[in-house]
Design a protein around this motif. Structure first.
Motif, PDB file in Angstrom:
ATOM      1  N   VAL A 207       0.857  -1.188   0.000  1.00 38.46           N
ATOM      2  CA  VAL A 207       0.000   0.000   0.000  1.00 38.46           C
ATOM      3  C   VAL A 207       0.891   1.235   0.000  1.00 38.46           C
ATOM      4  CG1 VAL A 207      -1.835   1.281   1.169  1.00 38.46           C
ATOM      5  CG2 VAL A 207      -1.801  -1.236   1.285  1.00 38.46           C
ATOM      6  N   LEU A 208       0.696   2.103  -0.977  1.00 40.48           N
ATOM      7  CA  LEU A 208       1.429   3.367  -1.035  1.00 40.48           C
ATOM      8  C   LEU A 208       0.664   4.412  -0.233  1.00 40.48           C
ATOM      9  CD1 LEU A 208       3.897   4.823  -2.418  1.00 40.48           C
ATOM     10  CD2 LEU A 208       2.227   5.653  -4.096  1.00 40.48           C
ATOM     11  N   ILE A 209       1.334   5.041   0.714  1.00 38.76           N
ATOM     12  CA  ILE A 209       0.724   6.078   1.547  1.00 38.76           C
ATOM     13  C   ILE A 209       1.192   7.446   1.063  1.00 38.76           C
ATOM     14  CG2 ILE A 209       0.504   7.012   3.892  1.00 38.76           C
ATOM     15  CD1 ILE A 209      -0.813   4.272   3.505  1.00 38.76           C
ATOM     16  N   ARG A 210       0.246   8.355   0.835  1.00 38.23           N
ATOM     17  CA  ARG A 210       0.577   9.729   0.462  1.00 38.23           C
ATOM     18  C   ARG A 210      -0.180  10.689   1.381  1.00 38.23           C
ATOM     19  NH1 ARG A 210       0.955   9.598  -6.177  1.00 38.23           N
ATOM     20  NH2 ARG A 210      -1.296   9.322  -6.061  1.00 38.23           N
ATOM     21  N   VAL A 211       0.568  11.548   2.049  1.00 38.05           N
ATOM     22  CA  VAL A 211       0.000  12.537   2.959  1.00 38.05           C
ATOM     23  C   VAL A 211       0.200  13.922   2.346  1.00 38.05           C
ATOM     24  CG1 VAL A 211       0.045  13.516   5.280  1.00 38.05           C
ATOM     25  CG2 VAL A 211       0.498  11.071   4.949  1.00 38.05           C
ATOM     26  N   TYR A 212      -0.900  14.645   2.114  1.00 41.85           N
ATOM     27  CA  TYR A 212      -0.855  15.956   1.470  1.00 41.85           C
ATOM     28  C   TYR A 212      -1.116  17.059   2.488  1.00 41.85           C
ATOM     29  CZ  TYR A 212      -1.349  13.432  -2.984  1.00 41.85           C
ATOM     30  OH  TYR A 212      -1.171  12.594  -4.058  1.00 41.85           O
ATOM     31  N   THR A 213      -0.481  18.200   2.273  1.00 44.23           N
ATOM     32  CA  THR A 213      -0.729  19.371   3.113  1.00 44.23           C
ATOM     33  C   THR A 213      -1.450  20.446   2.314  1.00 44.23           C
ATOM     34  OG1 THR A 213       1.301  20.564   2.559  1.00 44.23           O
ATOM     35  CG2 THR A 213       1.437  18.885   4.296  1.00 44.23           C
ATOM     36  N   ASP A 214      -1.921  21.467   3.032  1.00 45.84           N
ATOM     37  CA  ASP A 214      -2.584  22.589   2.370  1.00 45.84           C
ATOM     38  C   ASP A 214      -1.597  23.512   1.668  1.00 45.84           C
ATOM     39  OD1 ASP A 214      -1.392  23.636   4.609  1.00 45.84           O
ATOM     40  OD2 ASP A 214      -3.226  24.494   5.469  1.00 45.84           O
ATOM     41  N   THR A 215      -0.313  23.177   1.719  1.00 50.79           N
ATOM     42  CA  THR A 215       0.716  23.941   1.001  1.00 50.79           C
ATOM     43  C   THR A 215       1.225  23.166  -0.218  1.00 50.79           C
ATOM     44  OG1 THR A 215       2.433  23.037   2.468  1.00 50.79           O
ATOM     45  CG2 THR A 215       1.464  25.167   3.074  1.00 50.79           C
ATOM     46  N   ASP A 216       0.453  22.159  -0.649  1.00 50.16           N
ATOM     47  CA  ASP A 216       0.764  21.365  -1.847  1.00 50.16           C
ATOM     48  C   ASP A 216       2.025  20.519  -1.705  1.00 50.16           C
ATOM     49  OD1 ASP A 216      -1.494  22.254  -3.257  1.00 50.16           O
ATOM     50  OD2 ASP A 216      -0.441  24.055  -3.936  1.00 50.16           O
ATOM     51  N   ILE A 217       2.393  20.158  -0.474  1.00 53.10           N
ATOM     52  CA  ILE A 217       3.500  19.242  -0.244  1.00 53.10           C
ATOM     53  C   ILE A 217       2.920  17.845  -0.009  1.00 53.10           C
ATOM     54  CG2 ILE A 217       5.386  18.612   1.314  1.00 53.10           C
ATOM     55  CD1 ILE A 217       5.778  21.584   1.834  1.00 53.10           C
ATOM     56  N   CYS A 218       3.593  16.832  -0.558  1.00 50.17           N
ATOM     57  CA  CYS A 218       3.140  15.450  -0.399  1.00 50.17           C
ATOM     58  C   CYS A 218       4.264  14.604   0.172  1.00 50.17           C
ATOM     59  CB  CYS A 218       2.697  14.878  -1.752  1.00 50.17           C
ATOM     60  SG  CYS A 218       2.236  13.125  -1.692  1.00 50.17           S
TER      61      CYS A 218
ATOM     62  N   ASP B 293       8.867  12.701   5.661  1.00 52.46           N
ATOM     63  CA  ASP B 293       9.185  13.046   4.277  1.00 52.46           C
ATOM     64  C   ASP B 293       8.694  14.446   3.942  1.00 52.46           C
ATOM     65  OD1 ASP B 293      10.092  12.642   1.626  1.00 52.46           O
ATOM     66  OD2 ASP B 293       8.121  11.902   1.008  1.00 52.46           O
ATOM     67  N   LEU B 294       7.449  14.738   4.277  1.00 50.37           N
ATOM     68  CA  LEU B 294       6.925  16.059   3.923  1.00 50.37           C
ATOM     69  C   LEU B 294       7.525  17.165   4.784  1.00 50.37           C
ATOM     70  CD1 LEU B 294       4.492  17.322   5.933  1.00 50.37           C
ATOM     71  CD2 LEU B 294       3.223  15.415   4.977  1.00 50.37           C
ATOM     72  N   ILE B 295       7.914  16.833   6.012  1.00 47.60           N
ATOM     73  CA  ILE B 295       8.623  17.823   6.838  1.00 47.60           C
ATOM     74  C   ILE B 295       9.959  18.163   6.196  1.00 47.60           C
ATOM     75  CG2 ILE B 295       9.805  18.173   9.050  1.00 47.60           C
ATOM     76  CD1 ILE B 295       7.519  16.515  10.343  1.00 47.60           C
ATOM     77  N   GLY B 296      10.691  17.140   5.752  1.00 45.72           N
ATOM     78  CA  GLY B 296      11.959  17.387   5.081  1.00 45.72           C
ATOM     79  C   GLY B 296      11.795  18.223   3.828  1.00 45.72           C
ATOM     80  N   ILE B 297      10.766  17.911   3.045  1.00 50.38           N
ATOM     81  CA  ILE B 297      10.503  18.683   1.827  1.00 50.38           C
ATOM     82  C   ILE B 297      10.185  20.130   2.180  1.00 50.38           C
ATOM     83  CG2 ILE B 297       8.948  18.933  -0.146  1.00 50.38           C
ATOM     84  CD1 ILE B 297       8.639  15.855  -0.092  1.00 50.38           C
ATOM     85  N   SER B 298       9.369  20.322   3.213  1.00 42.84           N
ATOM     86  CA  SER B 298       8.976  21.684   3.586  1.00 42.84           C
ATOM     87  C   SER B 298      10.166  22.516   4.060  1.00 42.84           C
ATOM     88  CB  SER B 298       7.901  21.648   4.680  1.00 42.84           C
ATOM     89  OG  SER B 298       8.452  21.231   5.924  1.00 42.84           O
ATOM     90  N   LEU B 299      11.164  21.843   4.649  1.00 42.77           N
ATOM     91  CA  LEU B 299      12.356  22.542   5.147  1.00 42.77           C
ATOM     92  C   LEU B 299      13.493  22.564   4.131  1.00 42.77           C
ATOM     93  CD1 LEU B 299      12.448  21.074   8.774  1.00 42.77           C
ATOM     94  CD2 LEU B 299      11.598  23.319   8.071  1.00 42.77           C
ATOM     95  N   GLY B 300      13.279  21.884   2.977  1.00 44.37           N
ATOM     96  CA  GLY B 300      14.321  21.827   1.965  1.00 44.37           C
ATOM     97  C   GLY B 300      15.539  21.037   2.395  1.00 44.37           C
ATOM     98  N   THR B 301      15.330  20.014   3.248  1.00 43.29           N
ATOM     99  CA  THR B 301      16.442  19.270   3.851  1.00 43.29           C
ATOM    100  C   THR B 301      16.222  17.765   3.724  1.00 43.29           C
ATOM    101  OG1 THR B 301      16.697  21.036   5.492  1.00 43.29           O
ATOM    102  CG2 THR B 301      17.778  18.931   5.968  1.00 43.29           C
ATOM    103  N   PRO B 302      17.263  16.991   3.376  1.00 38.69           N
ATOM    104  CA  PRO B 302      17.128  15.530   3.375  1.00 38.69           C
ATOM    105  C   PRO B 302      16.778  15.001   4.765  1.00 38.69           C
ATOM    106  CG  PRO B 302      19.116  16.195   2.208  1.00 38.69           C
ATOM    107  CD  PRO B 302      18.594  17.418   2.898  1.00 38.69           C
ATOM    108  N   VAL B 303      15.901  14.024   4.818  1.00 37.54           N
ATOM    109  CA  VAL B 303      15.481  13.482   6.103  1.00 37.54           C
ATOM    110  C   VAL B 303      16.646  12.831   6.841  1.00 37.54           C
ATOM    111  CG1 VAL B 303      14.092  11.646   7.177  1.00 37.54           C
ATOM    112  CG2 VAL B 303      13.033  13.235   5.584  1.00 37.54           C
TER     113      VAL B 303
END
Length: 366
Positions: free
Chosen positions: A32-43, A108-118
């Motif tokens: 099962v692939l899990i995708r969590v989306y935010t209201d800032t268009d980050i997944c 994953d989305l926290i890392g994307i939001s901060l522009g940093t590798p997890v």
């Protein structure tokens, strides 16, 4: 930033080289692939492997608990409120890989939001992990051929042999053939998946003592308390807990009771948050850890690499990272590469699991 919606997408990809072991076999990655989306268009993305013979989860149960139980409680939360998320997930018992995937997707989305590798957010110790390859139930000569192929093509020099068969001679023969064929410079360790009794495991260890095996994982059911403790006390190599140690509480119980003296960490069932707690406990007690494999896809393996490479203690041993090579295809847009027996982390924001939309459309089951 708030969680806006959560998807749980069932998909299936066949294995070209199915893995058979004491507690089951895997012929298809029905994950099962899990995708969590935010209201800032980050997944944020993660992969969930159902293992009904280990955790009781199925593809249908994971989709159901994620979409019907967890999603309604998580939508609207700030992804950075990780302790609050963990408290919500703990309200529902069991379902370890569903919880683990949600946690990884949030990291994953926290890392994307901060522009940093997890892997840097977690600890950033190194940028790669050595690879261990799992060998399933086969005749000894075929096991050796597979190991030699993986060593020649990928540079892998650590192998986990799935054992737990009866008669015991099948596994003992496999150990001897592998050691003779691979030489003393190759690490070999065993995983019986609870297939033996404690007394049978002791017999195998006694009869293979001259082969330089490095570890034995889940030799028998952890509920066989006295026998398992006696095995740990008398074994000259670490006895590793795996499916008997799904949670932080399980790990502390087994270590303190003497049921194991090494720990297999699997991010698929603990996510990154609880895996950090388990790792800290083990490091504080001076207990070795291995980074395990749920016969993961490349998406799951990438998460294991990100966590394992983040900490000195978890990067000491080769991680079980290569069984995606036994699959006929995968969902990653950029496949993982094993070079000289190691895989590098993705030096991009988040975990780095970019999904190929055409492949997901081809393999999804909903």
């Amino acid at each position: 930033m708030r969680i806006e919606r959560i998807e749980a997408i069932p998909y299936a990809i066949p294995y070209t080289r199915p893995l058979k072991f004491a507690s089951g076999q895997v012929t298809t990655a029905d994950h099962v692939l899990i995708r969590v989306y935010t209201d800032t268009d980050i997944c944020g993305i993660a992969d969930t492997p159902p293992r009904p013979y280990t955790y009781g989860e199925t593809q249908d149960s994971i989709v159901s608990v994620v979409t019907k139980i967890f999603a309604p409680q998580l939508i609207g939360l700030d992804p950075l409120d990780r302790s609050k998320v963990q408290q919500i997930l703990r309200r529902t018992v069991n379902n370890p890989t569903a919880k683990g995937a949600l946690d990884i997707a949030l990291w994953d989305l926290i890392g994307i939001s901060l522009g940093t590798p997890v892997h840097k957010l977690l600890g950033g110790f190194t940028d790669s992990m050595r690879v261990s390859h799992m060998l399933g139930f086969k005749p000894a000569a075929e096991l050796l051929d597979e190991a030699l192929e993986f060593r020649s093509v990928h540079g892998i020099n650590t192998f986990k042999l799935k054992t737990g068969r009866r008669p015991l001679e099948l596994d003992i023969e496999a150990c001897r053939v592998l050691r003779e064929g691979l030489g003393d410079g190759t690490e070999i360790y065993l995983d019986a998946n609870r297939g033996w009794t404690a007394n049978e495991a002791m017999e195998v260890l006694n009869r293979t003592e001259d082969l330089g095996l490095s570890m034995l994982e889940e030799p028998c059911d952890a509920g066989e308390n006295l026998g398992r403790r006696r095995l740990v006390q008398h074994s000259k190599i670490p006895i590793v807990g795996d499916e008997s140690m799904s949670t932080l509480g399980d790990v502390s119980r087994e270590l303190l009771s003497g049921g194991s003296n090494a720990v297999c960490i699997k991010t698929a069932r603990s996510g990154f948050t609880e895996a950090q707690q388990i790792l800290g406990l083990c490091e504080g007690l001076g207990v070795d850890v291995t980074m395990g494999n749920q016969i993961d896809t490349q998406v799951g393996s990438l998460a294991t690499i990100a966590f394992g490479a983040a900490f000195e203690h978890s990067s000491r041993r080769a991680g079980e990272l290569s069984n995606f090579l036994d699959m006929s295809d995968d969902l990653l847009a950029e496949p993982l590469q094993i070079v000289d027996g190691a895989i590098r982390v993705r030096d991009v924001p988040g975990v780095g699991a970019e999904i190929d939309p055409d492949k997901l459309a081809k393999y999804r089951q909903d």
